[in-house]
Scaffold this active site. Structure first.
Site, PDB file in Angstrom:
ATOM      1  N   TYR A   4      37.082  43.647  27.207  1.00 59.70           N
ATOM      2  CA  TYR A   4      36.373  42.877  28.224  1.00 59.70           C
ATOM      3  C   TYR A   4      34.869  43.046  27.986  1.00 59.70           C
ATOM      4  CZ  TYR A   4      40.778  42.518  30.884  1.00 59.70           C
ATOM      5  OH  TYR A   4      42.067  42.263  31.290  1.00 59.70           O
ATOM      6  N   HIS A   9      47.736  45.856  25.284  1.00 57.83           N
ATOM      7  CA  HIS A   9      47.198  44.581  25.769  1.00 57.83           C
ATOM      8  C   HIS A   9      48.005  43.383  25.251  1.00 57.83           C
ATOM      9  CE1 HIS A   9      43.120  42.746  27.175  1.00 57.83           C
ATOM     10  NE2 HIS A   9      44.146  42.095  27.655  1.00 57.83           N
ATOM     11  N   LEU A  38      44.812  34.397  42.044  1.00 60.39           N
ATOM     12  CA  LEU A  38      44.208  33.230  42.707  1.00 60.39           C
ATOM     13  C   LEU A  38      44.010  32.072  41.738  1.00 60.39           C
ATOM     14  CD1 LEU A  38      41.584  35.014  44.973  1.00 60.39           C
ATOM     15  CD2 LEU A  38      43.960  34.409  45.473  1.00 60.39           C
ATOM     16  N   ALA A  70      40.604  29.532  45.813  1.00 63.13           N
ATOM     17  CA  ALA A  70      39.458  29.919  46.634  1.00 63.13           C
ATOM     18  C   ALA A  70      39.108  28.801  47.605  1.00 63.13           C
ATOM     19  CB  ALA A  70      38.261  30.232  45.746  1.00 63.13           C
TER      20      ALA A  70
END
Length: 330
Positions: A56, A124, A205, A211
């Site tokens: 990341y 991962h 989400l 959202a």
């Protein structure tokens, strides 16, 4: 906040964790200060699980978490990942689950995080040509050395989970899971429940689709993951927003926000499911956490699934380039 367990013998953590990919700018620019404010809000809200990975931002997310923990030790359980190799110049990626690579990457993660062990260490992406049983033996050695607590796998199939779990108990499996990404319902969620493995749901989400404010592609930066994601490219995006609009209306009818209702739906999938929404905003995180206080009735769950039936989304969840390394099944 309610607690859930990371595997049969793992620690208890908050039912909602915090995904930390955003700290590396995956969905737009951010700063260490903003990330630290989000971590402070997570702590105040009772979140105890942080999820990150070595790739990341090529270590940025872990470094930001580490700098926060230096001044605010304790409280959080840490999960990180390794197994992806990436050329920072070309963007090319490949997978390496060898003992040597995983060991070196784990050591580098511990340094960036400023800790001597992590509570959960994931593979991962599975290296397809390397037996998963061999990888489990490597992970068991890390456990014996005290470098990791439990271990898990990201984006694997139920069959691979069973092979790994037959060697040693897997603590957690991490996969994308939300109202518009339902493949885990085709065996993975069920296998985790049967084997007493935690199911950690990332992107609960839908990368912001649930959202209050709909994502606007005009605001996507060059590094924004959604720029090339099929579900956020027209005409799919407009179709998806139209499909989700009745769900947002239903959430408001219940006195909830769309984000909190989407989280509540996931928590209702089973006591082993742990959503890890990712955000750079303390206010958005507060919205997500409200989902833990919503107890949906069977009738409400049925209504949600009538509004958004499995498979409603337009477009694949990943582009051809993004899906590399994900195990498919069914």
């Amino acid at each position: 906040m309610q607690q859930r367990q990371l595997g049969k013998a793992g620690p208890h953590v908050s039912a909602i964790g915090l995904g930390c990919w955003n700290f590396a700018g995956a969905y737009g620019p951010t700063s260490e200060k903003e990330s630290h404010e989000t971590l402070a809000a997570a702590r105040d809200l009772g979140i105890t699980l942080l999820d990150t990975a070595n790739v990341y931002g090529m270590g940025v997310s872990e470094t930001v978490i580490g700098s926060y923990l230096r001044d605010n030790p304790g409280h959080f359980k840490l999960a990180t990942k390794a197994g992806i190799r990436r050329n920072p110049d070309s963007g090319e990626r490949w997978f390496d689950n060898s003992d040597e690579h995983l060991h070196s990457e784990l050591e580098a993660s511990l340094i960036r995080l400023g800790v001597d062990h992590v509570d959960l260490f994931y593979i991962h992406r599975r290296e397809a040509t390397r037996p998963i049983e061999e990888v489990v033996e490597t992970l068991q050695r890390f456990q014996r050395e005290g470098k990791i607590g439990g271990f898990g796998f990201s984006e694997i199939s139920p069959a691979s989970l069973r092979l790994a779990h037959a060697v040693a108990p897997v603590a957690a499996v991490q996969s994308e899971y939300s109202l518009w990404t339902r493949q885990p319902d085709l065996g993975l969620v069920q296998a985790c429940k049967e084997l007493e493995v935690a199911f950690v749901a990332f992107c609960p989400l839908g990368r912001g689709i649930f959202a209050d404010q709909a994502p606007d592609p005009a605001t996507f930066g060059k590094q924004d993951f959604r720029r090339s994601n099929p579900r956020f490219v027209e005409p799919n995006l407009s179709r998806n927003l139209a499909a989700i609009a009745p769900f947002k209306d239903y959430a408001r009818d219940l006195g909830a926000t769309p984000a909190s209702l989407a989280i509540a739906w996931l928590l209702a999938r089973g006591p082993h499911v742990i959503p890890i929404p990712g955000t750079r905003s303390a206010s958005h995180l507060t919205d997500c956490v409200q989902g833990a206080a919503i107890e949906l009735t069977p009738a409400q769950i049925a209504e949600i699934e009538q509004i958004l039936p499995a498979g409603f989304a337009h477009g694949d969840r990943y582009s051809a380039a993004q899906v590399i390394g994900v195990e498919t099944y069914c």
